[in-house]
Enzyme design. Sequence first.
Site, PDB file in Angstrom:
ATOM      1  N   TYR A  86       0.843  -1.194   0.000  1.00 10.92           N
ATOM      2  CA  TYR A  86       0.000   0.000   0.000  1.00 10.92           C
ATOM      3  C   TYR A  86       0.876   1.241   0.000  1.00 10.92           C
ATOM      4  O   TYR A  86       2.065   1.185   0.325  1.00 10.92           O
ATOM      5  CB  TYR A  86      -0.965   0.009   1.199  1.00 10.92           C
ATOM      6  N   CYS A  87       0.272   2.354  -0.373  1.00 16.21           N
ATOM      7  CA  CYS A  87       0.933   3.654  -0.346  1.00 16.21           C
ATOM      8  C   CYS A  87      -0.070   4.660   0.221  1.00 16.21           C
ATOM      9  O   CYS A  87      -0.971   4.275   0.959  1.00 16.21           O
ATOM     10  CB  CYS A  87       1.412   4.051  -1.734  1.00 16.21           C
ATOM     11  N   ARG A  88       0.047   5.902  -0.142  1.00 19.84           N
ATOM     12  CA  ARG A  88      -0.860   6.915   0.384  1.00 19.84           C
ATOM     13  C   ARG A  88      -2.238   6.821  -0.264  1.00 19.84           C
ATOM     14  O   ARG A  88      -3.250   6.756   0.419  1.00 19.84           O
ATOM     15  CB  ARG A  88      -0.281   8.322   0.177  1.00 19.84           C
TER      16      ARG A  88
END
Length: 119
Positions: A86-88
Amino acid sequence: MKYIIIITFLTTLLGSNSIDRNVVKVLSSEEFKTQIENKSVQLIDVRTPKEFQSGHISGAENIDFYSDKFAFEFNKLDKDKAVYVYCRSGSRSNKASKKLVELGFIEIYDLKGGFLNYN
């Protein structure tokens, strides 16, 4: 001759995209939570260290997508075991997932909407 080259190129391009779809699964925040909760999984946050320090999913390891050591760090993981990324907001993790396919990972789960969508 030109048509054969174009058809070959398109077939290769379409074929590789279908492989990515089979290996990378984008999960809703509910699905993602269910699959990682109380389990020993390879959970990777691909944001920068500063973003990671400002808050992250419990149990996540930080491997910065922009780092020169991105591939090196991912190559330390088990490619035969599922990896959750995941990221932002979902953009970097989508790009990271494509790199992971190239690195030989066979089961990749990407959090739809990223960390912003998780809480």
